[in-house]
Design a protein around this motif. Structure first.
Motif, mmCIF file in Angstrom:
data_model
loop_
_atom_site.group_PDB
_atom_site.id
_atom_site.type_symbol
_atom_site.label_atom_id
_atom_site.label_comp_id
_atom_site.label_asym_id
_atom_site.label_seq_id
_atom_site.Cartn_x
_atom_site.Cartn_y
_atom_site.Cartn_z
ATOM 1 N N ALA A 187 0.872 -1.164 0.000
ATOM 2 C CA ALA A 187 0.000 0.000 0.000
ATOM 3 C C ALA A 187 0.910 1.215 0.000
ATOM 4 O O ALA A 187 1.562 1.517 0.982
ATOM 5 N N ALA A 188 1.008 1.900 -1.115
ATOM 6 C CA ALA A 188 1.988 2.967 -1.283
ATOM 7 C C ALA A 188 1.731 4.118 -0.325
ATOM 8 O O ALA A 188 0.598 4.511 -0.084
ATOM 9 N N ALA A 189 2.834 4.633 0.215
ATOM 10 C CA ALA A 189 2.725 5.804 1.077
ATOM 11 C C ALA A 189 2.504 7.056 0.249
ATOM 12 O O ALA A 189 1.967 8.040 0.729
ATOM 13 N N ASP A 190 2.946 7.053 -0.990
ATOM 14 C CA ASP A 190 2.799 8.211 -1.870
ATOM 15 C C ASP A 190 1.386 8.258 -2.448
ATOM 16 O O ASP A 190 0.642 7.285 -2.424
ATOM 17 N N HIS A 191 1.045 9.419 -3.021
ATOM 18 C CA HIS A 191 -0.257 9.566 -3.669
ATOM 19 C C HIS A 191 -0.356 8.647 -4.883
ATOM 20 O O HIS A 191 0.642 8.383 -5.563
ATOM 21 N N SER A 192 -1.560 8.175 -5.194
ATOM 22 C CA SER A 192 -1.760 7.318 -6.353
ATOM 23 C C SER A 192 -1.562 8.122 -7.635
ATOM 24 O O SER A 192 -1.943 9.296 -7.714
ATOM 25 N N PRO A 193 -0.960 7.501 -8.670
ATOM 26 C CA PRO A 193 -0.747 8.218 -9.932
ATOM 27 C C PRO A 193 -2.061 8.477 -10.659
ATOM 28 O O PRO A 193 -3.026 7.714 -10.524
ATOM 29 N N LEU A 194 -2.072 9.535 -11.446
ATOM 30 C CA LEU A 194 -3.251 9.905 -12.225
ATOM 31 C C LEU A 194 -3.050 9.647 -13.713
ATOM 32 O O LEU A 194 -3.876 10.045 -14.530
ATOM 33 N N GLN A 195 -1.935 9.009 -14.075
ATOM 34 C CA GLN A 195 -1.659 8.648 -15.454
ATOM 35 C C GLN A 195 -0.848 7.366 -15.450
ATOM 36 O O GLN A 195 -0.476 6.870 -14.397
ATOM 37 N N ASP A 196 -0.571 6.816 -16.640
ATOM 38 C CA ASP A 196 0.174 5.553 -16.718
ATOM 39 C C ASP A 196 1.520 5.667 -16.028
ATOM 40 O O ASP A 196 1.934 4.760 -15.307
ATOM 41 N N PHE A 197 2.221 6.753 -16.274
ATOM 42 C CA PHE A 197 3.527 6.978 -15.669
ATOM 43 C C PHE A 197 3.850 8.462 -15.722
ATOM 44 O O PHE A 197 3.213 9.235 -16.446
ATOM 45 N N CYS A 198 4.857 8.836 -14.929
ATOM 46 C CA CYS A 198 5.319 10.230 -14.887
ATOM 47 C C CYS A 198 6.824 10.178 -14.661
ATOM 48 O O CYS A 198 7.299 10.353 -13.542
ATOM 49 N N VAL A 199 7.562 9.891 -15.724
ATOM 50 C CA VAL A 199 9.019 9.794 -15.621
ATOM 51 C C VAL A 199 9.584 11.141 -15.176
ATOM 52 O O VAL A 199 9.240 12.188 -15.737
ATOM 53 N N ALA A 200 10.428 11.121 -14.146
ATOM 54 C CA ALA A 200 10.972 12.360 -13.596
ATOM 55 C C ALA A 200 11.778 13.115 -14.642
ATOM 56 O O ALA A 200 12.605 12.535 -15.346
ATOM 57 N N GLN A 201 11.521 14.413 -14.740
ATOM 58 C CA GLN A 201 12.218 15.284 -15.689
ATOM 59 C C GLN A 201 13.480 15.836 -15.037
ATOM 60 O O GLN A 201 13.411 16.684 -14.141
ATOM 61 N N ALA A 202 14.633 15.369 -15.477
ATOM 62 C CA ALA A 202 15.902 15.817 -14.900
ATOM 63 C C ALA A 202 16.131 17.296 -15.180
ATOM 64 O O ALA A 202 15.837 17.794 -16.272
ATOM 65 N N GLY A 203 16.625 18.003 -14.171
ATOM 66 C CA GLY A 203 17.019 19.393 -14.350
ATOM 67 C C GLY A 203 15.900 20.404 -14.274
ATOM 68 O O GLY A 203 16.139 21.605 -14.418
ATOM 69 N N SER A 204 14.668 19.954 -14.024
ATOM 70 C CA SER A 204 13.560 20.899 -13.954
ATOM 71 C C SER A 204 13.655 21.753 -12.693
ATOM 72 O O SER A 204 14.022 21.274 -11.628
ATOM 73 N N SER A 205 13.302 23.037 -12.822
ATOM 74 C CA SER A 205 13.311 23.946 -11.671
ATOM 75 C C SER A 205 11.941 24.047 -11.013
ATOM 76 O O SER A 205 11.771 24.743 -10.023
ATOM 77 N N VAL A 206 10.965 23.328 -11.570
ATOM 78 C CA VAL A 206 9.616 23.345 -11.014
ATOM 79 C C VAL A 206 9.602 22.538 -9.716
ATOM 80 O O VAL A 206 10.142 21.430 -9.647
ATOM 81 N N LEU A 207 8.976 23.095 -8.679
ATOM 82 C CA LEU A 207 8.897 22.412 -7.390
ATOM 83 C C LEU A 207 7.486 21.885 -7.173
ATOM 84 O O LEU A 207 6.523 22.644 -7.148
ATOM 85 N N VAL A 208 7.377 20.558 -7.025
ATOM 86 C CA VAL A 208 6.088 19.919 -6.760
ATOM 87 C C VAL A 208 6.316 18.851 -5.703
ATOM 88 O O VAL A 208 7.450 18.539 -5.347
ATOM 89 N N ASN A 209 5.226 18.253 -5.192
ATOM 90 C CA ASN A 209 5.350 17.163 -4.233
ATOM 91 C C ASN A 209 5.586 15.877 -5.021
ATOM 92 O O ASN A 209 4.678 15.125 -5.345
ATOM 93 N N GLY A 210 6.844 15.627 -5.306
ATOM 94 C CA GLY A 210 7.252 14.588 -6.243
ATOM 95 C C GLY A 210 8.207 15.243 -7.216
ATOM 96 O O GLY A 210 8.952 16.144 -6.845
ATOM 97 N N LEU A 211 8.189 14.842 -8.466
ATOM 98 C CA LEU A 211 9.035 15.468 -9.479
ATOM 99 C C LEU A 211 8.226 15.695 -10.746
ATOM 100 O O LEU A 211 7.312 14.925 -11.056
ATOM 101 N N PRO A 212 8.527 16.768 -11.500
ATOM 102 C CA PRO A 212 7.798 17.047 -12.739
ATOM 103 C C PRO A 212 7.949 15.906 -13.740
ATOM 104 O O PRO A 212 8.925 15.154 -13.700
#
Length: 214
Positions: free
Chosen positions: A18-43
């Motif tokens: 049972a994941a501690a993180d929020h459930s995904p809302l799409q098939d996947f969300c590969v982390a974008q290296a070098g992004s300056s956007v701050l979110v709870n997770g990675l862009p």
């Protein structure tokens, strides 16, 4: 063959977490290296340019270097090493421990951990929260599994005469690690010697001696 079956069963358990993180809302969300956007997770990287390598990591077959004061090495596979883990709520690590070495007291603030012993003999344990502070520990052999509840202080120690290897799965893409001794005696800036001496009920010289090691 037996080891392969154990690994398959273990990975099945890992993905059943049972994941501690929020459930995904799409098939996947590969982390974008070098992004300056701050979110709870990675862009997310544009899914149109995602490749198989974004979901792959190599190297867990290689022993970690345990030539250090604690005699252990953790090789993590979190979202930092494997961008495809972003939003999927799971990660893993290889733990190598030399004879009588330890994986020191630590916590994972964002994840439960389940551990499988691949080689050797390990003493493992965790400590319950206040006020009981009860130590729950066990000696594990090859093929044994143990779970450490989220946020609780825990450790592993090699009690055998050969090297020990374990595989850990964690219920977060970024479980975090707080090593207790490092956090208490080696933060930047230092915690006041007066505070630590009173907290641990020891002389200030003892605190200063320990701080010097971190």
């Amino acid at each position: 063959m037996a080891k392969s079956v154990l690994l398959i069963c273990f990975l099945g358990l890992a993905f059943a977490f049972a994941a501690a993180d929020h459930s995904p809302l799409q098939d996947f969300c590969v982390a974008q290296a070098g992004s300056s956007v701050l979110v709870n997770g990675l862009p997310c990287k544009d899914p149109k340019i995602v490749q198989a390598n974004d979901f792959s990591f190599s190297g867990l077959h290689l022993p970690g270097n345990t030539s250090n004061p604690v005699g252990s090495k953790v090789t993590p596979v979190t979202v930092t090493q494997l961008p495809g883990l972003n939003t999927l709520g799971i990660s893993m690590a290889r733990i190598d421990i030399a004879p009588w070495g330890i994986n020191p007291l630590h916590t994972h603030p964002r994840a439960t951990e389940i551990l499988l012993v691949l080689e050797g003999t390990l003493e493992v344990g965790f400590i319950t929260s206040n006020p009981d502070n009860r130590l729950i520990s066990k000696i594990l052999q090859k093929g044994d599994v143990f779970v450490f509840p989220q946020g609780l202080i825990h450790y592993q120690r090699n009690t055998g005469f050969g090297s020990a290897v374990a595989l850990a799965a964690l219920g977060s893409q970024n479980p975090g690690v707080i090593t207790i001794a490092n956090a208490v005696f080696g933060p930047t800036p230092d915690i006041s010697v007066d505070i630590l001496a009173k907290a641990f009920q020891v002389d200030k010289t003892v605190v200063s001696q320990i701080q010097s090691k971190f």
